[in-house]
Enzyme design. Sequence first.
Site, short mmCIF file in Angstrom:
data_model
loop_
_atom_site.label_atom_id
_atom_site.label_comp_id
_atom_site.label_asym_id
_atom_site.label_seq_id
_atom_site.Cartn_x
_atom_site.Cartn_y
_atom_site.Cartn_z
N LYS A 110 0.83 -1.05 -0.51
CA LYS A 110 -0.29 -0.17 0.22
C LYS A 110 0.97 1.18 -0.36
O LYS A 110 1.81 1.07 0.15
CB LYS A 110 -0.56 0.36 1.14
CG LYS A 110 -0.64 0.19 2.67
CD LYS A 110 0.15 1.50 3.20
CE LYS A 110 -0.77 2.56 2.65
NZ LYS A 110 -0.83 4.56 2.41
N THR B 113 10.02 2.10 1.58
CA THR B 113 8.23 3.60 1.87
C THR B 113 7.13 3.57 1.65
O THR B 113 6.62 3.95 0.64
CB THR B 113 9.12 4.30 0.34
OG1 THR B 113 8.98 4.06 -0.88
CG2 THR B 113 10.94 5.12 0.75
N GLU C 23 -1.23 9.93 -5.06
CA GLU C 23 -1.98 10.83 -5.29
C GLU C 23 -1.98 11.66 -6.07
O GLU C 23 -0.91 12.86 -6.30
CB GLU C 23 -2.28 11.62 -3.51
CG GLU C 23 -1.97 10.37 -2.92
CD GLU C 23 -1.77 11.17 -1.05
OE1 GLU C 23 -1.81 10.28 0.03
OE2 GLU C 23 -0.87 11.73 -0.97
N SER D 39 -9.49 16.66 6.78
CA SER D 39 -10.24 17.09 7.83
C SER D 39 -11.81 16.14 7.44
O SER D 39 -11.28 14.73 6.34
CB SER D 39 -10.55 18.46 6.56
OG SER D 39 -10.51 17.37 5.38
#
Length: 405
Positions: free
Chosen positions: A190, A201, A281, A405
Amino acid sequence: MTDVSKNDGSGPGLQTVATGQGVTAAAGFRAAGVTAGLKASGKPDVALVVNDGPDVAATAVFTSNRAQAHPVTWSRQVIGDGVARAVVLNSGGANCFTGPFGFQTTHMTAEAVGDALGIGAGDVIVCSTGLIGVGDQTFRDGVLRGVDLAAAALDADGGPDAATAIMTTDTKPKQSVVTQDGWTVGGMAKGAGMLAPGLATMLVVITTDAVQTSEQLDRALRAATRVTFDRVDSDGCMSTNDTVVLLSSGASGVTPEAGDFQEALTAVCADLARQLQQDAEGASHDITIEVTGAVSEDEAVTVGRSVARNNLFKAAVFGNDPNWGRVLAAIGTTDAEFDPYAVDVSMNGVRVCHAGAPDRPSDEVDLTPRDTHVLIELGVGAHAATILTNDLTHDYVHENSAYSS
């Protein structure tokens, strides 16, 4: 799931595995992935991988970040004797910087696995991933609940479920399998952010049914990670939880030649590393930076990494701008041996810079494909290295600005 194959006609080579079970492709392993309520999304979040033997040799490499999560501290102690019987992993919380309570949670997690499997807690590696600072009583209760659920769900075909349960911002599970002459290496990984080197990493579990001692596993894993996971430098940010574990069950009864085992293990690591790069990402380009003509491999790595971590270069690639001047400016910040006015730079097969001066017109370079190749020819030696990185995008900034958030 990726099956890695290789056969150049000179011998049996690496063969594919038809079943594609990741960490359970090798004989002697069971795994599970379950939902314990750690994620607000309700997605799977606890995984368990168990080595049923007959051998229980193991090794691991960890982040070199001085800020280390409690599971890393615990697992370093576990692997000291070269033995591990199980790996438990959770997503949904890093259990890092959570004080003595957090370390106690890690210990309790290992004890819970031990109780469920009838093994010692000191033979259980613990891995966590998620937001730093998460590790309160709710987190602890969820992880312990997940251990019970996962232990009950263990299955020889459970590899894909385990690979799904360790995902955080990943968009897809990452698995890879190689088999050769009756023995197998399989793995899961992952990682989609905080990808920068330090032995390892990301979270990775690799299994094999080849007969190997812990010393042999350790040599092979360190050699493999050095040229694979350690050269993924997606965003220059090193995690606090990075762990790569290698377990051997010996269930095949086959002791492969050292070179054959190294080849298979490195192939799995390289494939997983490439999958991590491709799922970074917010990325819109997967950039391969190849450096040749260096005086040493270490200097080739240094040069490649200087470009991989240069935000101006990464932003240019995002904009499909073949700005080779940013490549030269980046490598000029290193102490590697080369003459900046003798360097060649090519982008996607077009040499845009020759001997430190413009060569082919930049408009000949097509940077619209996701796969992007940058070749830097230093011309001062015979050594080379390749670094994997990504571009810097609006989506990367947005995703990480809102991560907690």
